[in-house]
Design a protein around this motif. Sequence first.
Motif, PDB file in Angstrom:
ATOM      1  N   LEU A  76      -2.588   7.390 -11.781  1.00 53.06           N
ATOM      2  CA  LEU A  76      -2.019   7.152 -10.658  1.00 53.06           C
ATOM      3  C   LEU A  76      -2.878   7.047  -9.646  1.00 53.06           C
ATOM      4  N   SER A  79      -4.707   3.790  -9.356  1.00 50.99           N
ATOM      5  CA  SER A  79      -3.803   2.571  -9.374  1.00 50.99           C
ATOM      6  C   SER A  79      -3.287   2.672  -7.703  1.00 50.99           C
ATOM      7  N   TRP A  80      -3.289   3.584  -7.149  1.00 53.46           N
ATOM      8  CA  TRP A  80      -2.481   3.984  -6.039  1.00 53.46           C
ATOM      9  C   TRP A  80      -2.969   3.111  -5.054  1.00 53.46           C
ATOM     10  N   LEU A  83      -0.779  -0.332  -5.634  1.00 55.05           N
ATOM     11  CA  LEU A  83       0.750  -0.172  -5.706  1.00 55.05           C
ATOM     12  C   LEU A  83       1.401  -0.334  -4.816  1.00 55.05           C
ATOM     13  N   THR A  84       2.692  -1.047  -4.958  1.00 54.91           N
ATOM     14  CA  THR A  84       3.636  -1.225  -3.925  1.00 54.91           C
ATOM     15  C   THR A  84       4.419   0.171  -3.546  1.00 54.91           C
ATOM     16  N   VAL A  86       7.513   1.168  -4.017  1.00 58.94           N
ATOM     17  CA  VAL A  86       8.485   1.258  -5.283  1.00 58.94           C
ATOM     18  C   VAL A  86       7.932   1.914  -6.371  1.00 58.94           C
ATOM     19  N   GLU A  87       6.628   1.133  -6.716  1.00 51.99           N
ATOM     20  CA  GLU A  87       6.106   1.714  -7.822  1.00 51.99           C
ATOM     21  C   GLU A  87       5.436   2.968  -7.731  1.00 51.99           C
ATOM     22  N   ARG A  88       4.803   3.149  -6.300  1.00 52.86           N
ATOM     23  CA  ARG A  88       4.372   4.492  -6.138  1.00 52.86           C
ATOM     24  C   ARG A  88       5.452   5.598  -6.374  1.00 52.86           C
ATOM     25  N   MET A  90       8.110   5.499  -8.183  1.00 53.65           N
ATOM     26  CA  MET A  90       8.486   5.660  -9.738  1.00 53.65           C
ATOM     27  C   MET A  90       7.090   6.541 -10.429  1.00 53.65           C
ATOM     28  N   ARG A  91       6.074   6.019 -10.191  1.00 59.13           N
ATOM     29  CA  ARG A  91       4.886   6.843 -10.764  1.00 59.13           C
ATOM     30  C   ARG A  91       4.873   8.300 -10.243  1.00 59.13           C
TER      31      ARG A  91
END
Length: 110
Positions: A76, A79-80, A83-84, A86-88, A90-91
Amino acid sequence: MTTQQPSSAPSAAGGPGPFRRSVEQASRPALELLGRLPVWLPFLVLLVLLLGGGFLGGPAGWVLVGVAMLFILWLLFLSWPRLTPVERVMRVAVLVLFLAVTVTQLVPRG
């Protein structure tokens, strides 16, 4: 007339800080190894760690889930920036799930 950004906002052109660069550089060999593995293998390992920790309970379960949680946190962090929103979300939700299982392992069953 020009508008100024607040001074507390980070500059988009500034790039990553020294801590992030050092973590990314130290992580490069591990990420290259992960990239060579079949896609399903890291997921399977995380699933086994989480389920094994949930079923074992006690200190052994806490360690298994904690290792899985640290791995997710590491990915996380790396990749932060890419990320969009929404992806943030979810993670972070996955990380909270791992944290909930870890805390459950710490609380004695009675």
